[in-house]
Design a protein around this motif. Structure first.
Motif, PDB file in Angstrom:
ATOM      1  N   HIS A 103      45.738  42.715  42.504  1.00 35.45           N
ATOM      2  CA  HIS A 103      46.595  42.195  41.431  1.00 35.45           C
ATOM      3  C   HIS A 103      45.742  41.960  40.186  1.00 35.45           C
ATOM      4  O   HIS A 103      44.614  41.469  40.299  1.00 35.45           O
ATOM      5  N   PRO A 104      46.255  42.315  39.005  1.00 36.51           N
ATOM      6  CA  PRO A 104      45.437  42.158  37.792  1.00 36.51           C
ATOM      7  C   PRO A 104      44.911  40.744  37.554  1.00 36.51           C
ATOM      8  O   PRO A 104      43.853  40.587  36.933  1.00 36.51           O
ATOM      9  N   LEU A 105      45.601  39.735  38.067  1.00 31.30           N
ATOM     10  CA  LEU A 105      45.078  38.374  37.882  1.00 31.30           C
ATOM     11  C   LEU A 105      43.732  38.240  38.605  1.00 31.30           C
ATOM     12  O   LEU A 105      42.848  37.511  38.147  1.00 31.30           O
ATOM     13  N   ALA A 106      43.583  38.987  39.713  1.00 33.70           N
ATOM     14  CA  ALA A 106      42.317  38.985  40.460  1.00 33.70           C
ATOM     15  C   ALA A 106      41.350  40.024  39.909  1.00 33.70           C
ATOM     16  O   ALA A 106      40.209  39.704  39.577  1.00 33.70           O
ATOM     17  N   SER A 107      41.796  41.262  39.764  1.00 33.07           N
ATOM     18  CA  SER A 107      40.871  42.335  39.377  1.00 33.07           C
ATOM     19  C   SER A 107      40.410  42.205  37.928  1.00 33.07           C
ATOM     20  O   SER A 107      39.286  42.564  37.590  1.00 33.07           O
ATOM     21  N   SER A 108      41.281  41.693  37.060  1.00 33.63           N
ATOM     22  CA  SER A 108      40.891  41.575  35.651  1.00 33.63           C
ATOM     23  C   SER A 108      40.538  40.159  35.227  1.00 33.63           C
ATOM     24  O   SER A 108      39.739  39.968  34.316  1.00 33.63           O
ATOM     25  N   TYR A 109      41.144  39.156  35.851  1.00 37.21           N
ATOM     26  CA  TYR A 109      40.955  37.793  35.340  1.00 37.21           C
ATOM     27  C   TYR A 109      40.184  36.871  36.275  1.00 37.21           C
ATOM     28  O   TYR A 109      39.996  35.700  35.972  1.00 37.21           O
ATOM     29  N   GLY A 110      39.732  37.400  37.421  1.00 35.91           N
ATOM     30  CA  GLY A 110      38.807  36.633  38.244  1.00 35.91           C
ATOM     31  C   GLY A 110      39.416  35.733  39.314  1.00 35.91           C
ATOM     32  O   GLY A 110      38.702  34.957  39.956  1.00 35.91           O
TER      33      GLY A 110
END
Ligand code: GDP
Ligand code: ZN
Length: 376
Positions: free
Chosen positions: A11-18
């Motif tokens: 999920h972008p919250l994990a892959s992009s925002y840590g």
């Protein structure tokens, strides 16, 4: 209702925002109350922009922080914080109900009473210290930034910028070695935004988390940020947010996702951040001197003129550079001055919560590494 399970590593919250398992664990009680996890990408008096999950993507919402703002300046939500966001006003805006325990924090040092203890950035994993090769290496300055980084809890990384200006590879490797010797436990990389040298390695190191850029004005931070982000950072800051489905709001942010993974915090105030009670950071930066000091005859040796002083002996034998000892003393004195000027009660409070949070953060990261097999 929002389901924490949907936030997989992809999920972008994990892959992009840590976002990771550690944050998910501290967020669990807030998920039960129907709040969304959000990363704060910008703060503005009493309000923040937070990136929250929106189906398979993310979207940015404006959230009020009045409910969490306390008299303790260290508790005020800041860029990089993870927040529990209550979308009371529908999908367009909300309220920050709480912030998750910080793993690391950069604190502003200032003579101004009012902004004492102000947190500039939270949950930073890598502190990238930009040092220009276009001018003579100032190792004392490097030590200062390394100290600040250790103190924050982030892992320092020194990038020697503008490597293209050093023609001779032997000279370049000597410069890297000199820097390395003043920063035990810190990776040193020569990079050039002009030729692209070292940028891939840097991007790979930063892919695993949140980074900040520190360094003197002119060190090449903006150029480096642009090279890492892949576009002019100024343009990216004021971005049309199209991550969310069908939503196109203009938003500004100080937290910029990197194309190769990871995220860069680039707030103007952070770049030249000063010292703030950086005693444990100093211990770490000058671990070689601390180790020598353990061998001094007197427990409280000041390494000035005492007999049996292992530190002075090391200087005499050329094991320790006089410059480095002077730099250590200078930073210690500077630190003591700041500590003396700072309100003792606030400092104690801050130190207490901070150490707890750092311990918690380390615990979480270790669990994450152990469980997820994450490699550095
Ligand atoms: P900042 O103040 O730390 O943000 O530094 P800037 O990014 O504005 O860079 C300062 C100057 O160094 C500018 O004139 C840049 O063009 C120059 N510069 C930055 N990176 C490089 C590089 O890799 N090679 C060379 N030759 N010049 C660079
Ligand atoms: Zn001594």
């Amino acid at each position: 209702m929002f389901n924490l399970e949907q936030l997989s590593a992809a999920h972008p919250l994990a892959s992009s925002y840590g976002w990771d398992a550690g944050y998910a664990e501290s967020f669990a009680p807030f998920a039960e109350q129907g709040f969304l996890p959000g990363r704060i990408v910008r703060v503005d008096r009493g309000r923040v922009d937070a990136v929250v999950p929106d189906g398979d993507g993310v979207t940015t919402v404006l959230a009020d922080t009045a409910l969490v703002a306390t008299s303790d300046p260290t508790r005020v939500p800041c860029t990089g914080d993870w927040a529990a966001v209550d979308l009371v006003n529908g999908p367009g805006g909300g309220v920050v109900r709480a912030t998750l325990p910080r793993r690391t924090a950069f604190v502003r040092s200032t003579s101004s009473k009012r902004s004492e203890g102000q947190i500039l950035a939270a949950n930073v994993d890598h502190a990238v210290i930009a040092v220009s090769l276009a001018v003579e290496l100032d190792l004392g300055r490097v030590e200062r930034f390394v100290t600040l980084s250790w103190e924050s809890g982030a892992q320092p990384l020194i990038v020697l910028t503008k490597a293209d200006l050093v023609g001779d590879p032997v000279t370049l490797s000597h410069l890297v070695e000199d820097t390395q010797s003043t920063a035990p436990g810190v990776q040193v990389l020569a990079v050039s935004a002009a030729t692209g040298e070292g940028l891939e390695v840097l991007a790979a190191v930063l892919a695993g988390g949140t980074a900040v850029l520190l360094g003197q004005s002119g060190a090449g931070k903006s150029t480096l940020a642009n090279a890492l982000v892949g576009t002019d950072v100024q343009d990216v800051r004021a971005t049309r947010d199209q991550d969310g489905k069908g939503r196109h709001t203009t938003t500004t942010r100080d937290l910029l996702p990197l194309p190769g993974g990871g995220v860069l915090i680039d707030t103007p105030g952070l770049r030249g951040v000063g010292m703030w009670d950086a005693e444990s950071g100093l211990t770490r930066t000058f671990s070689d001197i601390e180790e020598l000091a353990a061998e001094c005859r007197f427990h409280d040796c000041a390494h000035e003129a005492e007999p049996g002083c292992a530190v002075l002996e090391a200087v005499e034998h050329g094991v320790l550079a006089q410059r480095r000892l002077d730099s250590y003393r200078k930073l210690l004195r500077e630190n003591q001055r700041i500590v003396a000027k700072t309100d003792a009660r606030l400092r104690a409070e801050m130190r207490r919560t901070w150490k707890q949070q750092q311990m918690l953060g380390r615990h979480m990261m270790e669990r994450k590494r152990g469980g997820g097999g994450q490699r550095r």
